[in-house]
Structures are given as structure tokens and as C-alpha cells.
Write a protein that holds these residues in place. Sequence first.
Motif, PDB file in Angstrom:
ATOM      1  N   SER A  15       0.807  -1.226   0.000  1.00 21.06           N
ATOM      2  CA  SER A  15       0.000   0.000   0.000  1.00 21.06           C
ATOM      3  C   SER A  15       0.843   1.280   0.000  1.00 21.06           C
ATOM      4  O   SER A  15       0.293   2.365   0.093  1.00 21.06           O
ATOM      5  CB  SER A  15      -0.939   0.004   1.208  1.00 21.06           C
ATOM      6  N   ARG A  16       2.160   1.149  -0.073  1.00 20.05           N
ATOM      7  CA  ARG A  16       3.001   2.353  -0.105  1.00 20.05           C
ATOM      8  C   ARG A  16       3.770   2.388  -1.423  1.00 20.05           C
ATOM      9  O   ARG A  16       3.775   1.404  -2.166  1.00 20.05           O
ATOM     10  CB  ARG A  16       3.994   2.362   1.068  1.00 20.05           C
ATOM     11  N   CYS A  17       4.436   3.524  -1.665  1.00 15.65           N
ATOM     12  CA  CYS A  17       5.148   3.666  -2.939  1.00 15.65           C
ATOM     13  C   CYS A  17       6.505   4.325  -2.726  1.00 15.65           C
ATOM     14  O   CYS A  17       6.657   5.143  -1.811  1.00 15.65           O
ATOM     15  CB  CYS A  17       4.314   4.496  -3.915  1.00 15.65           C
ATOM     16  N   ASP A  18       7.455   3.969  -3.562  1.00 14.31           N
ATOM     17  CA  ASP A  18       8.775   4.592  -3.474  1.00 14.31           C
ATOM     18  C   ASP A  18       8.835   5.899  -4.271  1.00 14.31           C
ATOM     19  O   ASP A  18       9.803   6.630  -4.188  1.00 14.31           O
ATOM     20  CB  ASP A  18       9.873   3.629  -3.932  1.00 14.31           C
ATOM     21  N   LEU A  19       7.807   6.177  -5.062  1.00 14.76           N
ATOM     22  CA  LEU A  19       7.719   7.486  -5.726  1.00 14.76           C
ATOM     23  C   LEU A  19       6.657   8.334  -5.022  1.00 14.76           C
ATOM     24  O   LEU A  19       5.875   7.817  -4.211  1.00 14.76           O
ATOM     25  CB  LEU A  19       7.357   7.319  -7.204  1.00 14.76           C
ATOM     26  N   ALA A  20       6.624   9.578  -5.369  1.00 15.97           N
ATOM     27  CA  ALA A  20       5.640  10.487  -4.764  1.00 15.97           C
ATOM     28  C   ALA A  20       5.041  11.347  -5.871  1.00 15.97           C
ATOM     29  O   ALA A  20       5.122  12.579  -5.835  1.00 15.97           O
ATOM     30  CB  ALA A  20       6.307  11.352  -3.699  1.00 15.97           C
ATOM     31  N   CYS A  21       4.436  10.688  -6.855  1.00 19.16           N
ATOM     32  CA  CYS A  21       3.900  11.417  -8.014  1.00 19.16           C
ATOM     33  C   CYS A  21       2.777  12.338  -7.537  1.00 19.16           C
ATOM     34  O   CYS A  21       1.883  11.890  -6.820  1.00 19.16           O
ATOM     35  CB  CYS A  21       3.348  10.441  -9.043  1.00 19.16           C
ATOM     36  N   ASP A  22       2.795  13.582  -8.005  1.00 17.16           N
ATOM     37  CA  ASP A  22       1.772  14.506  -7.486  1.00 17.16           C
ATOM     38  C   ASP A  22       0.419  14.305  -8.161  1.00 17.16           C
ATOM     39  O   ASP A  22      -0.561  14.899  -7.752  1.00 17.16           O
ATOM     40  CB  ASP A  22       2.249  15.963  -7.588  1.00 17.16           C
ATOM     41  N   HIS A  23       0.336  13.459  -9.231  1.00 18.60           N
ATOM     42  CA  HIS A  23      -0.977  13.185  -9.830  1.00 18.60           C
ATOM     43  C   HIS A  23      -1.532  11.835  -9.389  1.00 18.60           C
ATOM     44  O   HIS A  23      -2.476  11.332  -9.970  1.00 18.60           O
ATOM     45  CB  HIS A  23      -0.923  13.281 -11.359  1.00 18.60           C
ATOM     46  N   CYS A  24      -0.931  11.270  -8.341  1.00 16.50           N
ATOM     47  CA  CYS A  24      -1.315   9.915  -7.940  1.00 16.50           C
ATOM     48  C   CYS A  24      -2.693   9.909  -7.267  1.00 16.50           C
ATOM     49  O   CYS A  24      -2.911  10.644  -6.313  1.00 16.50           O
ATOM     50  CB  CYS A  24      -0.277   9.359  -6.972  1.00 16.50           C
ATOM     51  N   TYR A  25      -3.598   9.059  -7.773  1.00 14.12           N
ATOM     52  CA  TYR A  25      -4.937   9.037  -7.178  1.00 14.12           C
ATOM     53  C   TYR A  25      -4.968   8.242  -5.878  1.00 14.12           C
ATOM     54  O   TYR A  25      -5.925   8.295  -5.130  1.00 14.12           O
ATOM     55  CB  TYR A  25      -5.979   8.487  -8.165  1.00 14.12           C
ATOM     56  N   VAL A  26      -3.912   7.451  -5.616  1.00 12.27           N
ATOM     57  CA  VAL A  26      -3.900   6.670  -4.375  1.00 12.27           C
ATOM     58  C   VAL A  26      -3.604   7.574  -3.180  1.00 12.27           C
ATOM     59  O   VAL A  26      -4.248   7.489  -2.139  1.00 12.27           O
ATOM     60  CB  VAL A  26      -2.855   5.532  -4.456  1.00 12.27           C
ATOM     61  N   TYR A  27      -2.632   8.466  -3.355  1.00  6.33           N
ATOM     62  CA  TYR A  27      -2.183   9.266  -2.206  1.00  6.33           C
ATOM     63  C   TYR A  27      -2.608  10.728  -2.269  1.00  6.33           C
ATOM     64  O   TYR A  27      -2.736  11.382  -1.252  1.00  6.33           O
ATOM     65  CB  TYR A  27      -0.648   9.205  -2.104  1.00  6.33           C
ATOM     66  N   GLY A  72      -0.279   1.230  -4.351  1.00  6.28           N
ATOM     67  CA  GLY A  72       1.139   1.553  -4.193  1.00  6.28           C
ATOM     68  C   GLY A  72       2.022   0.939  -5.270  1.00  6.28           C
ATOM     69  O   GLY A  72       1.656   0.895  -6.421  1.00  6.28           O
ATOM     70  N   GLU A  73       3.170   0.501  -4.834  1.00  9.18           N
ATOM     71  CA  GLU A  73       4.127  -0.070  -5.766  1.00  9.18           C
ATOM     72  C   GLU A  73       4.321  -1.551  -5.426  1.00  9.18           C
ATOM     73  O   GLU A  73       4.887  -1.871  -4.374  1.00  9.18           O
ATOM     74  CB  GLU A  73       5.448   0.712  -5.689  1.00  9.18           C
ATOM     75  N   PRO A  74       3.872  -2.440  -6.294  1.00 10.17           N
ATOM     76  CA  PRO A  74       3.924  -3.866  -5.959  1.00 10.17           C
ATOM     77  C   PRO A  74       5.339  -4.400  -5.770  1.00 10.17           C
ATOM     78  O   PRO A  74       5.547  -5.343  -4.993  1.00 10.17           O
ATOM     79  CB  PRO A  74       3.224  -4.546  -7.136  1.00 10.17           C
ATOM     80  N   LEU A  75       6.341  -3.804  -6.463  1.00  7.20           N
ATOM     81  CA  LEU A  75       7.700  -4.346  -6.348  1.00  7.20           C
ATOM     82  C   LEU A  75       8.288  -4.118  -4.960  1.00  7.20           C
ATOM     83  O   LEU A  75       9.277  -4.769  -4.590  1.00  7.20           O
ATOM     84  CB  LEU A  75       8.621  -3.731  -7.408  1.00  7.20           C
ATOM     85  N   LEU A  76       7.683  -3.229  -4.167  1.00 10.18           N
ATOM     86  CA  LEU A  76       8.177  -3.024  -2.801  1.00 10.18           C
ATOM     87  C   LEU A  76       8.032  -4.298  -1.969  1.00 10.18           C
ATOM     88  O   LEU A  76       8.646  -4.436  -0.918  1.00 10.18           O
ATOM     89  CB  LEU A  76       7.398  -1.891  -2.113  1.00 10.18           C
ATOM     90  N   ASP A 137       9.187  13.873 -15.564  1.00  9.82           N
ATOM     91  CA  ASP A 137       9.593  14.491 -14.297  1.00  9.82           C
ATOM     92  C   ASP A 137       8.660  15.611 -13.848  1.00  9.82           C
ATOM     93  O   ASP A 137       8.822  16.155 -12.761  1.00  9.82           O
ATOM     94  CB  ASP A 137      11.033  15.009 -14.404  1.00  9.82           C
ATOM     95  N   ARG A 138       7.691  15.939 -14.665  1.00 12.03           N
ATOM     96  CA  ARG A 138       6.691  16.907 -14.214  1.00 12.03           C
ATOM     97  C   ARG A 138       5.968  16.367 -12.980  1.00 12.03           C
ATOM     98  O   ARG A 138       5.594  17.110 -12.085  1.00 12.03           O
ATOM     99  CB  ARG A 138       5.643  17.090 -15.304  1.00 12.03           C
ATOM    100  N   HIS A 139       5.742  15.053 -12.957  1.00  9.70           N
ATOM    101  CA  HIS A 139       4.950  14.467 -11.864  1.00  9.70           C
ATOM    102  C   HIS A 139       5.629  13.290 -11.197  1.00  9.70           C
ATOM    103  O   HIS A 139       5.489  13.104  -9.996  1.00  9.70           O
ATOM    104  CB  HIS A 139       3.593  13.970 -12.401  1.00  9.70           C
ATOM    105  N   ARG A 140       6.313  12.462 -11.985  1.00  4.82           N
ATOM    106  CA  ARG A 140       6.755  11.162 -11.482  1.00  4.82           C
ATOM    107  C   ARG A 140       8.147  11.292 -10.855  1.00  4.82           C
ATOM    108  O   ARG A 140       9.143  10.940 -11.460  1.00  4.82           O
ATOM    109  CB  ARG A 140       6.749  10.127 -12.610  1.00  4.82           C
ATOM    110  N   ARG A 141       8.151  11.811  -9.620  1.00  8.22           N
ATOM    111  CA  ARG A 141       9.432  12.043  -8.938  1.00  8.22           C
ATOM    112  C   ARG A 141       9.459  11.337  -7.586  1.00  8.22           C
ATOM    113  O   ARG A 141       8.414  10.951  -7.046  1.00  8.22           O
ATOM    114  CB  ARG A 141       9.634  13.551  -8.730  1.00  8.22           C
ATOM    115  N   PHE A 142      10.677  11.221  -7.045  1.00  6.52           N
ATOM    116  CA  PHE A 142      10.824  10.705  -5.674  1.00  6.52           C
ATOM    117  C   PHE A 142      10.379  11.786  -4.689  1.00  6.52           C
ATOM    118  O   PHE A 142      10.259  12.970  -5.061  1.00  6.52           O
ATOM    119  CB  PHE A 142      12.282  10.317  -5.414  1.00  6.52           C
ATOM    120  N   ALA A 143      10.182  11.366  -3.441  1.00  3.19           N
ATOM    121  CA  ALA A 143       9.667  12.307  -2.434  1.00  3.19           C
ATOM    122  C   ALA A 143      10.550  13.552  -2.323  1.00  3.19           C
ATOM    123  O   ALA A 143      10.058  14.663  -2.129  1.00  3.19           O
ATOM    124  CB  ALA A 143       9.543  11.605  -1.088  1.00  3.19           C
TER     125      ALA A 143
END
Length: 780
Positions: A15-27, A72-76, A137-143
Motif C-alpha cells: 500500500s506504499r510507494c517509493d515514488l511520490a507522483c503529485d498526480h497519484c490518485y492513491v495518495y 502503491g508499488e507492488p515491487l516493494l 519528471d513533471r509528476h513522477r518524482r521521488f519524495a
Amino acid sequence: MGPRPLNQYVLKVHSRCDLACDHCYVYEHADQSWRGRPREIAPETVSAAATRIAEHARDHGLHRIHLVLHGGEPLLLGAAGLAMVLTRLRGGIEPVAQLDLRMQSNGVLLTPQLCDLFVEHGVQVGISLDGDAVANDRHRRFAGGASSHAQVRRALALLRRPEYRDNYAGILCTVDVRNDPIQVYEALLAEAPSRIDFLLPHATWNSPPPRPDGAATPYADWLLRIYRRWVRDGWPVDIRLFDSLLATATGGQSGTESVGLDPAGLAVIETDGAWELADSMKTAFDGAAGTGLDVFRHPADAVASHPEFARSQRGVSQLCQTCRECPVVGQCGGGLRAHRYSDAGGFDNPSVYCADLKGLITSINHESSTSAVRTGAAPDPGGPRGDLLLDGLPADDLLDDLGAGYGSAANLRRLATAQLAYVRGLLVQIADRVAGTPIAAAWDLIVRLDEEAADAVSAAFAHPYVRRWARHCLAPPAGESPDWAFLGALAAGVAIRAGVGVDLEVPVRSGLVHLPGLGALALDEPGEREACLSIAGGGFTARAGHSAVAVPLAGPAPPPAAWLPVRQAELDGWRVLVEDLDPYRDCYEWPVAGRLGPAQLAFWRRSLAAAWTRIQRSVPGQAPGMRVGLRAVTPLRVDPTGRLRSAASRDAFGAVGTVPTDPDPLAELLVHEFQHMKLGAVLDVSVLYDPAYQRRLTVPWRDEPRPLEGALQGTYAHLALADIWRARPGAQAGQQYRRYRGWTVRTIDELAATGALTEHGERFVRRMRDTVDSWSDDPR
Ligand code: SF4
Ligand code: SF4
């Protein structure tokens, strides 16, 4: 009718993610339920989910289940955690149903070790990438704000390695209209995906999508630039949104919840075992995806009958009035349900992307139409002349693809588009012939609706037996009369599909009013030659003599027993008509069967579903084309001696005829006839041999010599049969494989030696030869 069973699931494994995309509907959207969920799914939750899915599949006779591992990110979850999940899922579900496993990931943590695991378990991996580095990189970035682009591209390079290529499902790209669409398209194409999904950023009427500079339809404009380039490039990759809109334009299914009216059948299981609705609902309001159910206490049946699921399955009736009256509702379907939400109106609104969707759909319909109604192209009623309809399409690519024995979804769509253009051309000729008669009113209606509801016109014209009727009218066999009045039935079918109110005269044949592709109404006035159809409010009333029958086709009231609908078989996420009604279906060398009784229909449905599973398993290369190209299976009358019969007709693109039989032989018959159907359509658009060539060829499967076209057709069909037997185990299968392969090779040589093949024909036959040459003499 009970709720539609669920055959698609999303399992949240982390349920968590290693990225922090600002368009993410989960978070980043309204729903914040992730905060209270376990980070990782527990083994007992996976097992409970597998048990629920398996029992549901068993209870509803589902042969194939689609399951996406998600986060989140399944590979975690790491290799050990994912191995646990996959082992438990397969152990729980595969004894009951085939499992189509997928994963949607950001790719950052993908390693060769994980790829090996996905190969071992047959998991198809989709990666999220929004374009080139700037776009991504507009959205898909690390925290901390760092770019993820290099890591994602490294993951895509890994999936392109030959050993993992088969597990590379494609790319998911969220649209941002500030990015240059062509740069995005080219960046995605450079990653060589087999499919691209463009996702509109999630938005509602409460929080509408950004529209830079106040543009009216920036999303349509953005997507159209890619669409036009994609068409110009010759459809180099499947793009799901465009594929869906093109499919629904000709009466097909969208295959996605984003557009169209396909009923949703997708349930989400969260890391704590909660059953939820589709993730996109999280965008509407906090808790919008919740059902209050979980896999420990509630079966999947309870989810399938949840009121929100029921709502998403009611097609057009669950949409607001504006959508119901919209001319493109069949293709748009009101867009994604979450995008219709507002605090004031709930989901009873058009999509917040309404203007964009309408603009996109009408432009694509307009540009994809090779409408002979508008261009005035008039084909020869005696039959198409090759190269007439392929203008502007890259013929070599189509010939290479089909010649190899298969046919991609994109190329089957090209053939379908060419067929549609041909049918339109025939109808223009019919319109000329009926000008000045009362039947001309039907044509006038079609022309009007071609402007207002082009998708309804295309869907009606694409019914496989319309061409057969039109050709029969224009060149009736000796002793038979043209059935001009059937144009009224065709126009009525268009008006019903478009939801347009109108009165029309339609013919009555043997006591039945036929509406091609929809069904037939039995009237109590068998002597009548015409009936008047008043179409209104999602149904119609038929009047003939003293009787009047109302047939509601939408809404809660059931239609009367006199209405005989065309029925369908559900084939693992798509449907094919079981066409036992159309008066023009009797166009094969074998007689067609009459209307099926309930037990016969149930047998056909079971057998077709099981045959489709076998086709997917043994000749997966045939499946994408078949899904697009096969519209109807027409039951043939059983041979009294028990011999299997099957047929295809050049005049019925999209249909094959077969007798009912068990799944294995039915799979062979379907593939065999689909080959004939495809090659017939190729011959309609391309000259493969010199038509003046008269000599007959000796072929190993018939005692008497065959004309060149018959030899070519037989070779093409036997190539596919060899391919089926190649995949089957056992000595007998090996024998069959060698037999069909031997026949194919021998006739390819005969064809090549005639000297009568055109350049296109040589190319096509060479591709057949390449395919058989790539198979070993003995597959075992
Ligand atoms: S990678 Fe996916 S789950 Fe993770 S933050 Fe981005 S959009 Fe959300
Ligand atoms: S285009 Fe607009 S009105 Fe038409 S179906 Fe889609 S959302 Fe509804």
C-alpha cells in the motif's frame, strides 16, 4: 438476470510507494484510506482472496480470470513476497480457471531476478511512464523531488531483453497537456512497447482538470495530434484508447472502463482484504471506492451484487439524461464513472471531460471513415476489385502481417474499415435504385443519421450479413427478386442504435420483422408484407394489420416473448453473436440451423468459451485479430453422418459458420474459417494473382484440382491448422501437425511455381513460407 460475474481483479500487494507522483490518485486525491491499511499483504489475505476468486469462477463457470498485481508499488514487496503471492494465487485459482496475471509498476525496483520470477509465473508487466524526461519528471518524482526517469527507462530496457520481452505488457502514460504530444508519443514509441494506454488525469466536477489558457478541448486536441501521427505511422503500436474508440465505432466492444458501454466487471482487493470498487473512484470522494465487504467474510458474489457494481453494469440507463441523448454515447459511455462526480449531482452528470471526449470521438470517427456515402465511391456489385479500397493504407505491412498466418488487431481493423467502405458503396447504389420510391425515406434517414450518429450507422452496416443482402439486391440470382424493402429494416436498426425517435416501414418476412444484428419480432399477422415501426424511448412499437407489439429494449420492463433478440456468447472479456436469425445468413455451402433452443444455446456458449480458451493457449497469435475481426458465429445444420462442417463467405466479413461440437474441434473450425474470412478480406483490397490465370492446381487435401484462389485459401487455412496441432501434446498431434505442415509447404511451392502471383501475392506467399520454415519438422 443475476449480476454479471467478476472475471477481473486488482490485488493490492503493497500500500506504499517509493515514488511520490503529485498526480497519484492513491495518495494525492480525495480518498485517504491507504493510511489505515497494512503496508504489505499478508499470506493469509492472499489465500483468502484466491479462495474467493476460485469459488466465484467455479460457481459461474468462468474459465479465465484476469488479475493485476498493484499497489502503491507492488515491487516493494520484494522477490520473496511476490513469489509467495504468485504461488498462492496460482495454487488457489488455477485448479479452477486459467489465470492471466499482470502487474502495474513504476519499474524503479525492477531487477533481472524479479523478471525471472515473472517469467516463471507468466506475469505480464506494465510500466508507468509519462513521456520523455521533461514530461515524466513533471509528476513522477521521488519524495525529495529527484527524477525517476532513468530508473524507469532502465526497467523498460530490462523488459526488452529477449528473455523478458514476452512479459513486457506495455506502458501506461498519464496525459499532461503541457507536454508536447508528439515528443511524448515518440518517447513512448522508442521504448518499443506492444501497447500504450493513455490515461486522462483523474478529475471531477469538484476539481476539474487543468485547462491551460482556458482552451475548450485541450485533451482532445492533444490526443488527436497523437492519433493523426499514429495513423500516419501505420498504427505501429496498439494504443488502447484509440483502439477502443475505433472498435466501438463499428459496433465492437471497448474492452476498457474508460470509454464505451462495456459493463464493468472489475473488483479491487486491498492489502487488508477489503473488497473495493475500481481505484479511479478514489478520486471522487473519501471512501467512494469502499464496499464494506472483505475477502474473509464475503464472497465475490456479494461484490458482484453490490449496488455500485450493479450501477456500473446497466449500460446507458445509468447515465445522466445528457449522456443518454448524446450521439456518441455508444463510444464514450460517459467516460470513466469517477470523472462524472460532483458534490451537487453525485454521478448524475456527463464527464468532466465531456467536451474533450465528444471532440475526440467525432474527429476520430470523421477521419477514420472512408465513407463511400460521402465520397461517392461505388464498388462493382459483382464483387470488389482488389486495390480499390486500400488506398492510403500501407499495404506491405498488412500483407506481411496477414501473410505470416496471423493478423494483428490493427490490421484486422483496417480490413474491417475497408469492408465498411465497400458496404457503404453498395448502399449508395441501392439508394440510387430506390430513389423516388417510398423506400427512399429509409435511405434519407440513414444519410441524416450518418451526420448525427455516425457510430450507429457504422455499427449497423458492420453486421456481417448486410453486405450479403446488399449484393443479393444488386445482383440477385436467377429467379430471385431484390429485397429493396430490407433497407427499411437496416435504417430501423440504425435509429434504434442511435436512440432516435422515428416512424418507418419495414418488411415482414415469414411473420418476422428482422432488425439485422439486433433480433427479430414475431408478428401475429403472417400475411402482412409490411409493418410500421415507431421507434422511441429506447424501444419500438410494431404495427401490422390489427396487432401492435411494444418492444422495450432498455429500462426495467422486459421485452415480450415475441421479441427474439440476437444472443451472444461471452468469451473471456469479449462477446460474439450467436447469429441464428438473420435472413441473409444462409450464404454458405452448408445449410444454416434455425433458432436455437435454450439447451442448444447453452451448449454453444459453453463450447465457444472453452474453444476460445484453447485458441488463446495453443495459437495465441490468432487471438488479437480474432477478438477484433470475429463478430458472429452462425450455427450450421448438423450433418446426418456426423461429419464436421464449417464455412466462411467473402460476403460476410466478421462471421463464420460451424456446426456445434466439442471445444477442441470447434477451436480448429473457428481458426480455419477465420483464416478464410481474413484472406477473403485481403483479396478484397489487394490483387494477389492474375485473375486471367485459368490452370487448376493439384492440392493434397482434395481429389480434384482447385482454382488458384481455392488453393491459396486452403494453404492459408492449413497453415493455421498446422500451428494449432504444433502446440498440442502427443504422438497423434505430431502426426496431424506434420500432415498439415506438409500440405502447406507443398501447395506454397505449387503456388509459387504458377508464375501467376502478383508482387503482393508473392509477398504474401513468401511470408507463409517464412512461417512454416520457422517451425521444425517435428515440434516434439
Ligand atoms: S508510482 Fe504510481 S502509486 Fe506510486 S506515487 Fe506514482 S502514481 Fe502513485
Ligand atoms: S460525450 Fe459527453 S454527453 Fe456524450 S456520452 Fe460522453 S460525457 Fe456524455
